[in-house]
Design an enzyme around this catalytic site. Sequence first.
Site, short mmCIF file in Angstrom:
data_model
loop_
_atom_site.label_atom_id
_atom_site.label_comp_id
_atom_site.label_asym_id
_atom_site.label_seq_id
_atom_site.Cartn_x
_atom_site.Cartn_y
_atom_site.Cartn_z
N ASP A 57 0.87 -1.16 0.00
CA ASP A 57 0.00 0.00 0.00
C ASP A 57 0.92 1.22 0.00
OD1 ASP A 57 -2.27 1.62 0.46
OD2 ASP A 57 -1.75 1.67 2.58
N ARG A 78 -5.35 4.25 -8.03
CA ARG A 78 -6.79 4.42 -7.99
C ARG A 78 -7.51 3.09 -7.79
NH1 ARG A 78 -7.84 9.01 -6.96
NH2 ARG A 78 -7.45 10.80 -8.26
N LYS A 80 -7.44 -4.43 -4.57
CA LYS A 80 -6.18 -4.77 -3.91
C LYS A 80 -6.14 -6.27 -3.61
CE LYS A 80 -5.19 -0.39 -1.63
NZ LYS A 80 -4.82 0.27 -0.40
#
Lengths: 264, 1118
Positions: B426, B769, B775
Amino acid sequence: MLMDFWKVTDINHGMILITLICTSVIHIPKLMKAPIFIYYQLDNYYQNHRRYVKSRSDRQLLHGLKHHDLSSCAPEDFNHGLPVVPCGLIAWSLFNDTYSFFRGIDEMKVNRKNIAWKSDRDHKFDKQVYPFNFQNGTLSGGAHLDPKIPLSDQEDLIVWMRTSALPTFRKLYGRIEEDLDADDIITVKLLNNYNTYSFTGSKKLVLSTSSWLGGHNNFLGMACISVGVSFIFVAFVFMLIHVKNPRPYGDTTNLSWNWKPMSG
Amino acid sequence: MTGPGRKGIRFSRLYSFSCFKSSFRDEHGQIGQKGYSRVVYCNDPDNPEQLVLRYRSNYVSTTKYNAFNFIPKSLFEQFRRVANIYFLVVACVSFSPLAPYTASSILAPLIVVIGATMGKEAVEDWRRRKQDIEANNRKVQAYDRNHNFQDTRWKKLRVGDLVKVYKDEYFPADLLLLSSSYEDGICYVETTNLDGETNLKVKHALDVTSSLQEENSFQHFKAIIKCEDPNEDLYTFVGTLYYDGQQYPLSLQQLLVRDSKLRNTEYVYGVVVFTGHETKVMQNATDPPSKRSKIERKMDKIIYLLFSMLILVSFVGSFFFGITTKNDIVDGKLKRWYLRPDRTTVFYDPKRSALAAFFHFLTGLMLYGYLIPISLYVSIEIVKVLQSIFINQDQDMYYEEMDKPAHARTSNLNEELGQVDTLLSDKTGTLTCNSMDFVKCSIAGVAYGRGMTEVERALAKRKGDASDFGITSSDIQMSGDDSVPSGNQLKPFLRSIKKLVKSHMKLSHLMKLRLSFLQGNLALNSLKTQTSISLHELDHMSGRKIDRSYTLLHILEFSSARKRMSVIVKNDENQLLLLCKGADSVMFERLSEDVPDFVSTTMDHIKRYAEAGLRTLVAAYRELSEEEFKSWEEEFLEAQTSVSADRDALVDAAADKIERDLILLGATAVEDKLQKGVPECIDKLANAGIKVWVITGDKMETAINIGLQVQALQIKSKKEKHQLSSSEGSSVSFGLIIDGKSLSFALSKNLENSFLDLAINCASVICCRSTPKQKALVTRLVKKGTGRTTLAIGDGANDVGMLQEADIGVGISGVEGMQAAMSSDFAIAQFRFLERLLLVHGHWCYRRIALMICYFFYKNIAFGFTLFWFETHASFSGQPAYNDWYMSFYNVFFTSLPVIALGVFDQDVSARLCLKYPMLYLEGVHDILFSWPRILGWMLNGILSSMIIFFFTTSSVIHQAFRQDGQVLDFEVLGVMMYTCVVWTVNCQMAISINYFTWIQHFFIWGSIAFWYAFLVMYGAISPIISTTAYQVLVEACAPSPFYWLATLLIVVSTLLPYFMYRAFQTEFNPMIHDIIQRRRLESSEEEEASVELFFQHKEKIASVKEKLREQETLLSK
């Protein structure tokens, strides 16, 4: 260090015991210092078979008739409804050849005491336990025991009951406690009672001295020498490879992140 | 609702529901239906109708076991393992005459192993139980029949009870807030235990109940709550309060959740709605999905391999046993008469040799059971727990500022850390600090703020620009008011712009107080907790400084779907303003038709800010007319008070209606600085062969620049923006950048494989985005598609899916709360600790576990096969070569501790060298130390060792006397000799396999050997009835014989030589990476080594001291 080795002619007989007396002549090639150990050797005899090994009762050997649970000894546990002491297949198949040695015409003294382990005599076979109802069955396996001598003094039995590790084994028969000179002629008279014919086994008689390392033994020395030689050879090969293709040691510069694994 | 008799009560209850449904079909349609059927009689827990419902008590138990089910349940858990089942079956069969050895000698190690594991379970469960007892016996004030608030234990609370909770107390159950010490019925709640957020949340009581502030006012308080059934969603609550003949909608605003804490409020009154296991927090307490490491899965395969080996060996044994048994009687003649084959049991019966062979097969399965290491699982478990302690205690992964050490939340995956192939990271809060510094803004098309951001500096550095870095990002140069262009239509709004900017500045301080849960922008946040704000501002018209106050009317909350939030305020002049901030993608769509001319300039600025790695927000406003606001407000309130599942959608739709025709004000840019050491760390990880993927919700430009900055993207790598057709195979290393929309196409079934092919051919991948779901999907794609180990690292709640999907989830226990850390497998405080976690601990643990398992199989094969070789010389009768108890102690005492020491302490090179040579890590990525050739090599080594031990022992000593007194080797002595050689060999093998010696290793290895002799002496001293073949065997027979000692020495050396030769060859001619590094370390002088190490330690210390000093300076200057 010296070990002498004579093969006694194999004697075959059936299960019905026919005692055969035979004589054999031994020529002593070198001086043998006392004590000279007398062994009998059996081949192809599975004293380490699970059925055989388990077929004994340690409690009975210590407590005699007071111990009643002989289940481990079947089928040599009871005869005519009475317990057998010592019970089990091991005792039942006790080796019963006997040997006597003559130098010239004099019978040599063979010491048959202290051939068993002391701990066995003192702690595994009790002084108060006497053979009882032994070899009284329909089929008699091996030697009979004198019911007046306690088990702890029946050293042949004690030696026999210390089962062997492998199917070829020697067991101590006794000691000659005088030196044997070179070129002595020894005459052996043996009573050939024990049946090894049925399972194509063989019997041998061995006279041997021993050193601090025990009996005469080639294997370990040979094995070590051959291992050593082969490794010297390998070291030599390594050296050759290295001389031919030298490789810098500890060279971390060649390490790269996109290195591909080698097998192994 | 009343009826005669019990039946009546039930029917009336049902009836009341149907009535209710018909009258509130629209908004309360869900109440009373499935999922919304809970009824609570407030302040009336003894109501018969309440009793009929039988809600659970507030007693909470989080334990896995209780006193009654502990033994059966934990045993059941134990025997879910195949190997344990096998040993259990063996133990059961061992009571039959089939067994080659006594039952107790089989049972003892099994009991030790199972007992150790159960003991561990019991200790863990006891800890949980103690916590439960503490929680259940906490006191809270509950309203009793005598109309007093009395101390009551938590566990005694019932649904419907009235409770009074004081400041800084935890809520005992899920409560419905009735009133608080404040007149307007609000209270502040801290939810750190639930989501890790440290900011306080405001809860509002309903107006009708907020007046119930006196204890005696509850005397006649009666109400009914109908609400949703217990569920695990912390962020929803739907219900209706029936009070005084009226109905009031209830929402999450009135719910006080168990385990959260009352703050800044003297006391509150509440009604217990959910108790015990029905509370939200308990419903949430599900175990995270348990993950198993690759090595462990491979280990299962090896166990199956060993099982097949076991079956094969047993089969061979029983085959030959059948033949020899059959030949014991030929034509009625006894062959081996001494075995009495004529009078025997079925197990040795020549007439039923096939059956005997079958039974012997079962015996063989037990006899060769030593091929399966019984203590493997428990040893690995112990080792992993100890390894986790090392990880937790590592000083170099301790973050001083937040007092947070690394935390291995599961010990299952330690070795998996050494095999990571792809790192999915992340961005915000993981690579960056997640502390927003306001650096630039654009107001009405004019850019302010000249500071250089880190990204810009990094870029400049790359370009070789030697520009001065004198200006720090915090120097915001607010140019004078005069420079702002005073366009006509702007004039009236300039004030508010300035106000926004100023309050923003102010807020960046407030932010630190963590009053808001968002990244915080503009005045909106300060308005959140108060109903009005007054600002000290410069009046543009008069040039004087005046105070203005604004009253907050509504907040339109932020959500990740809306990507914006707004407030509606009223100023002194009764003007209604809607102030809105949000992401540029949504904000520009909502601007009014007649755009001011600076829109394109602002867009330009935003782009520039994004390129500089800043996070941008667009601010806009709108003036509302009274009528418009009124009509909208009605709709909005209706939506807000609606009690249904789609309430959120309704509220969003209402908000959507008013957030349009906005007028652009400008944009702000905040910098989220990179965490310390991130670029270096990523560089190291890349050198270790780990592919880095960055998955972020940010804009593409921001993502690219951050990517460049952290060196995830090489500047050379040609940008290839979501073009799915790529030219592969060129020498240029590519970076792939893909945004969320393209990603949703790329992740579709028919494209995902080609996308993956493309992605894994790229040096690095950035997904921008992307939503939390994407994810997780990307993670799954990489995991499933490549079959390699993936590690996901993240810090926020939006990363939870990713963390749980990946093979290893690492949570950063940072600013965004604990949710990621709570669902992770490892929690660290800073991204840079990942370097140490992977390269040092991962590498070590991988090495240790791999070697440990290989060694386990080696030692058991080496031992098990000596039994088989002996069988070949005992006519396969099933007689073990050793005394029963030697064998059962083999795995438990003579070989277990060194291997645990290996698993815990072994290291090939020091931690510093691990970090210095990151390529060492490749040994794990390519799984070299646990590859099949290596495993099989170890097994072969085991077989070879067993052969050398058996044949050398037997050949060297057989026939001849082995002592001076002429005694020959018998069954007992052979067993001891072979066993001695086995114990020496496997322990010395351990000594030459490990790389790291401390006194612990020495103690365990030599101690195990010494213990064997000690055991022989002790066991041999016991009565011969018990010790049987071991009686006095060492003291009387073996020890006095020089041959015994000499043979041990020579045999052990010869047994170890093949491995030694292999290692010599391998390190000389085909060295592995750690061999090269070890060699190098040896060659460089040791003093230098020490001085370098010292230097590094000191450098770090000096750096940290410097940093502290600097911090103090800045504090002082403030």
